[in-house]
Design a protein around this motif. Sequence first.
Motif, PDB file in Angstrom:
ATOM      1  N   ALA A  86     -14.540  13.134  -4.526  1.00 25.64           N
ATOM      2  CA  ALA A  86     -14.452  13.835  -3.242  1.00 25.64           C
ATOM      3  C   ALA A  86     -13.001  14.014  -2.803  1.00 25.64           C
ATOM      4  CB  ALA A  86     -15.233  13.081  -2.176  1.00 25.64           C
ATOM      5  N   ALA A  87     -12.138  13.107  -3.215  1.00 30.28           N
ATOM      6  CA  ALA A  87     -10.723  13.214  -2.887  1.00 30.28           C
ATOM      7  C   ALA A  87      -9.984  14.096  -3.895  1.00 30.28           C
ATOM      8  CB  ALA A  87     -10.091  11.828  -2.842  1.00 30.28           C
ATOM      9  N   GLU A  88     -10.750  14.747  -4.766  1.00 29.40           N
ATOM     10  CA  GLU A  88     -10.220  15.632  -5.801  1.00 29.40           C
ATOM     11  C   GLU A  88      -9.323  14.897  -6.785  1.00 29.40           C
ATOM     12  OE1 GLU A  88      -9.188  19.521  -4.843  1.00 29.40           O
ATOM     13  OE2 GLU A  88     -10.643  19.652  -3.211  1.00 29.40           O
ATOM     14  N   GLY A  89      -9.746  13.668  -7.118  1.00 32.49           N
ATOM     15  CA  GLY A  89      -9.032  12.868  -8.099  1.00 32.49           C
ATOM     16  C   GLY A  89      -9.821  12.748  -9.379  1.00 32.49           C
ATOM     17  N   ARG A  90      -9.142  12.349 -10.418  1.00 30.33           N
ATOM     18  CA  ARG A  90      -9.780  12.116 -11.711  1.00 30.33           C
ATOM     19  C   ARG A  90      -9.892  10.613 -11.929  1.00 30.33           C
ATOM     20  NH1 ARG A  90      -6.364  13.612 -16.632  1.00 30.33           N
ATOM     21  NH2 ARG A  90      -6.033  11.403 -16.646  1.00 30.33           N
ATOM     22  N   PRO A  91     -11.121  10.082 -11.995  1.00 33.77           N
ATOM     23  CA  PRO A  91     -11.269   8.641 -12.246  1.00 33.77           C
ATOM     24  C   PRO A  91     -10.834   8.304 -13.667  1.00 33.77           C
ATOM     25  CG  PRO A  91     -13.410   9.719 -12.073  1.00 33.77           C
ATOM     26  CD  PRO A  91     -12.378  10.768 -11.835  1.00 33.77           C
ATOM     27  N   ILE A  92     -10.037   7.268 -13.783  1.00 31.33           N
ATOM     28  CA  ILE A  92      -9.538   6.843 -15.096  1.00 31.33           C
ATOM     29  C   ILE A  92     -10.333   5.642 -15.611  1.00 31.33           C
ATOM     30  CG2 ILE A  92      -7.526   6.024 -16.383  1.00 31.33           C
ATOM     31  CD1 ILE A  92      -7.195   8.870 -15.318  1.00 31.33           C
ATOM     32  N   ARG A  93     -10.435   4.605 -14.773  1.00 31.46           N
ATOM     33  CA  ARG A  93     -11.118   3.382 -15.209  1.00 31.46           C
ATOM     34  C   ARG A  93     -11.599   2.592 -14.003  1.00 31.46           C
ATOM     35  NH1 ARG A  93      -8.810  -0.355 -19.750  1.00 31.46           N
ATOM     36  NH2 ARG A  93     -10.245   0.865 -20.944  1.00 31.46           N
ATOM     37  N   PHE A 123      -2.958  12.869  -1.910  1.00 31.53           N
ATOM     38  CA  PHE A 123      -4.108  12.282  -2.605  1.00 31.53           C
ATOM     39  C   PHE A 123      -4.491  10.933  -2.007  1.00 31.53           C
ATOM     40  CE2 PHE A 123      -5.565   9.877  -6.546  1.00 31.53           C
ATOM     41  CZ  PHE A 123      -6.868  10.326  -6.471  1.00 31.53           C
ATOM     42  N   VAL A 124      -3.508  10.118  -1.668  1.00 26.97           N
ATOM     43  CA  VAL A 124      -3.792   8.796  -1.095  1.00 26.97           C
ATOM     44  C   VAL A 124      -4.511   8.949   0.243  1.00 26.97           C
ATOM     45  CG1 VAL A 124      -2.728   6.706  -0.145  1.00 26.97           C
ATOM     46  CG2 VAL A 124      -1.926   7.631  -2.319  1.00 26.97           C
ATOM     47  N   GLY A 125      -4.054   9.873   1.069  1.00 28.65           N
ATOM     48  CA  GLY A 125      -4.719  10.122   2.352  1.00 28.65           C
ATOM     49  C   GLY A 125      -6.141  10.607   2.164  1.00 28.65           C
ATOM     50  N   ALA A 126      -6.373  11.439   1.147  1.00 25.42           N
ATOM     51  CA  ALA A 126      -7.722  11.930   0.869  1.00 25.42           C
ATOM     52  C   ALA A 126      -8.633  10.792   0.411  1.00 25.42           C
ATOM     53  CB  ALA A 126      -7.673  13.031  -0.190  1.00 25.42           C
ATOM     54  N   LEU A 127      -8.089   9.856  -0.365  1.00 24.36           N
ATOM     55  CA  LEU A 127      -8.883   8.701  -0.802  1.00 24.36           C
ATOM     56  C   LEU A 127      -9.276   7.830   0.392  1.00 24.36           C
ATOM     57  CD1 LEU A 127      -6.988   7.687  -4.045  1.00 24.36           C
ATOM     58  CD2 LEU A 127      -9.381   8.403  -3.906  1.00 24.36           C
ATOM     59  N   LYS A 128      -8.331   7.617   1.306  1.00 22.34           N
ATOM     60  CA  LYS A 128      -8.635   6.819   2.496  1.00 22.34           C
ATOM     61  C   LYS A 128      -9.663   7.521   3.370  1.00 22.34           C
ATOM     62  CE  LYS A 128      -4.231   4.367   2.635  1.00 22.34           C
ATOM     63  NZ  LYS A 128      -2.952   4.204   3.356  1.00 22.34           N
ATOM     64  N   ALA A 182       0.840  -1.200   0.000  1.00 20.62           N
ATOM     65  CA  ALA A 182       0.000   0.000   0.000  1.00 20.62           C
ATOM     66  C   ALA A 182       0.876   1.251   0.000  1.00 20.62           C
ATOM     67  CB  ALA A 182      -0.922  -0.006   1.212  1.00 20.62           C
ATOM     68  N   LEU A 183       0.366   2.293  -0.647  1.00 18.25           N
ATOM     69  CA  LEU A 183       1.084   3.564  -0.729  1.00 18.25           C
ATOM     70  C   LEU A 183       0.923   4.376   0.549  1.00 18.25           C
ATOM     71  CD1 LEU A 183       0.154   4.645  -4.373  1.00 18.25           C
ATOM     72  CD2 LEU A 183       2.326   3.730  -3.577  1.00 18.25           C
ATOM     73  N   ASP A 184       1.875   5.263   0.787  1.00 21.58           N
ATOM     74  CA  ASP A 184       1.848   6.169   1.927  1.00 21.58           C
ATOM     75  C   ASP A 184       0.799   7.262   1.690  1.00 21.58           C
ATOM     76  OD1 ASP A 184       2.821   7.115   4.418  1.00 21.58           O
ATOM     77  OD2 ASP A 184       3.973   8.654   3.359  1.00 21.58           O
ATOM     78  N   ASP A 185       0.230   7.812   2.757  1.00 24.36           N
ATOM     79  CA  ASP A 185      -0.831   8.809   2.647  1.00 24.36           C
ATOM     80  C   ASP A 185      -0.399  10.085   1.935  1.00 24.36           C
ATOM     81  OD1 ASP A 185      -2.483   7.062   3.929  1.00 24.36           O
ATOM     82  OD2 ASP A 185      -2.591   8.178   5.810  1.00 24.36           O
ATOM     83  N   THR A 186       0.874  10.361   1.851  1.00 26.69           N
ATOM     84  CA  THR A 186       1.351  11.587   1.222  1.00 26.69           C
ATOM     85  C   THR A 186       1.534  11.459  -0.285  1.00 26.69           C
ATOM     86  OG1 THR A 186       3.647  10.963   1.625  1.00 26.69           O
ATOM     87  CG2 THR A 186       2.550  12.276   3.328  1.00 26.69           C
ATOM     88  N   GLU A 187       1.386  10.259  -0.830  1.00 27.91           N
ATOM     89  CA  GLU A 187       1.626  10.010  -2.255  1.00 27.91           C
ATOM     90  C   GLU A 187       0.533  10.631  -3.125  1.00 27.91           C
ATOM     91  OE1 GLU A 187       4.187   8.142  -3.675  1.00 27.91           O
ATOM     92  OE2 GLU A 187       5.106   7.810  -1.730  1.00 27.91           O
ATOM     93  N   ALA A 205     -11.961   9.393   2.265  1.00 27.88           N
ATOM     94  CA  ALA A 205     -13.232   9.301   1.542  1.00 27.88           C
ATOM     95  C   ALA A 205     -13.824   7.895   1.580  1.00 27.88           C
ATOM     96  CB  ALA A 205     -13.038   9.739   0.089  1.00 27.88           C
ATOM     97  N   GLY A 206     -13.104   6.924   2.155  1.00 24.94           N
ATOM     98  CA  GLY A 206     -13.657   5.587   2.309  1.00 24.94           C
ATOM     99  C   GLY A 206     -12.928   4.462   1.610  1.00 24.94           C
ATOM    100  N   ALA A 207     -11.760   4.742   1.013  1.00 26.21           N
ATOM    101  CA  ALA A 207     -10.996   3.673   0.357  1.00 26.21           C
ATOM    102  C   ALA A 207     -10.388   2.754   1.408  1.00 26.21           C
ATOM    103  CB  ALA A 207      -9.896   4.270  -0.512  1.00 26.21           C
ATOM    104  N   TRP A 208     -10.381   1.460   1.119  1.00 27.74           N
ATOM    105  CA  TRP A 208      -9.739   0.501   2.021  1.00 27.74           C
ATOM    106  C   TRP A 208      -8.232   0.596   1.924  1.00 27.74           C
ATOM    107  CZ3 TRP A 208     -12.843  -4.664   1.382  1.00 27.74           C
ATOM    108  CH2 TRP A 208     -13.963  -4.612   2.211  1.00 27.74           C
ATOM    109  N   ALA A 209      -7.728   0.636   0.698  1.00 29.86           N
ATOM    110  CA  ALA A 209      -6.284   0.683   0.475  1.00 29.86           C
ATOM    111  C   ALA A 209      -6.020   1.309  -0.880  1.00 29.86           C
ATOM    112  CB  ALA A 209      -5.681  -0.719   0.531  1.00 29.86           C
ATOM    113  N   VAL A 210      -4.815   1.836  -1.039  1.00 28.31           N
ATOM    114  CA  VAL A 210      -4.408   2.457  -2.300  1.00 28.31           C
ATOM    115  C   VAL A 210      -3.037   1.901  -2.663  1.00 28.31           C
ATOM    116  CG1 VAL A 210      -4.021   4.627  -3.504  1.00 28.31           C
ATOM    117  CG2 VAL A 210      -5.665   4.547  -1.626  1.00 28.31           C
TER     118      VAL A 210
END
Length: 128
Positions: free
Chosen positions: A61-68, A85-90, A32-37, A92-97
């Motif tokens: 909500a994490a201010e990302g662009r969905p690709i696929r 971005f990774v921290g924002a995804l987590k 898994a990636l670090d929250d600062t990635e 927003a409810g992501a289990w892991a990135v």
Amino acid sequence: MAEGTHGIALKVLLLLFGLWLAAMAIALPSAALDDTESGLVLVAFPTMGVGEDRNLLRVAAAEGRPIRSLLGGRLWLAQSDEPGFVGALKAAGAWAVFSPDMLTALPQGACFDISVRPPGPPRPNPPI
């Protein structure tokens, strides 16, 4: 005598499945990636009771662009150059990135590999 061999085969299958689960329990958290990635990432969302649209909104909500979307919206390739971005995804409810580079280990022609190839005409396989 046939029932005895089925029992042994079932035990071997359960043993192998248990070993695979143990290996995944160790390997996935370390990958898994670090929250600062930031950048292009592979996001894993909860699997029960959450639809593809809800997970799309989580990426936004994490201010990302969905690709696929992959696996019915449970996995998403998403991108953002915003720090954390990774921290924002987590949050927003992501289990892991994970890094999408982990998909390159899949052999050519695997079902999952086909689902992440870019659209377009078929390309020849590189020489071995």
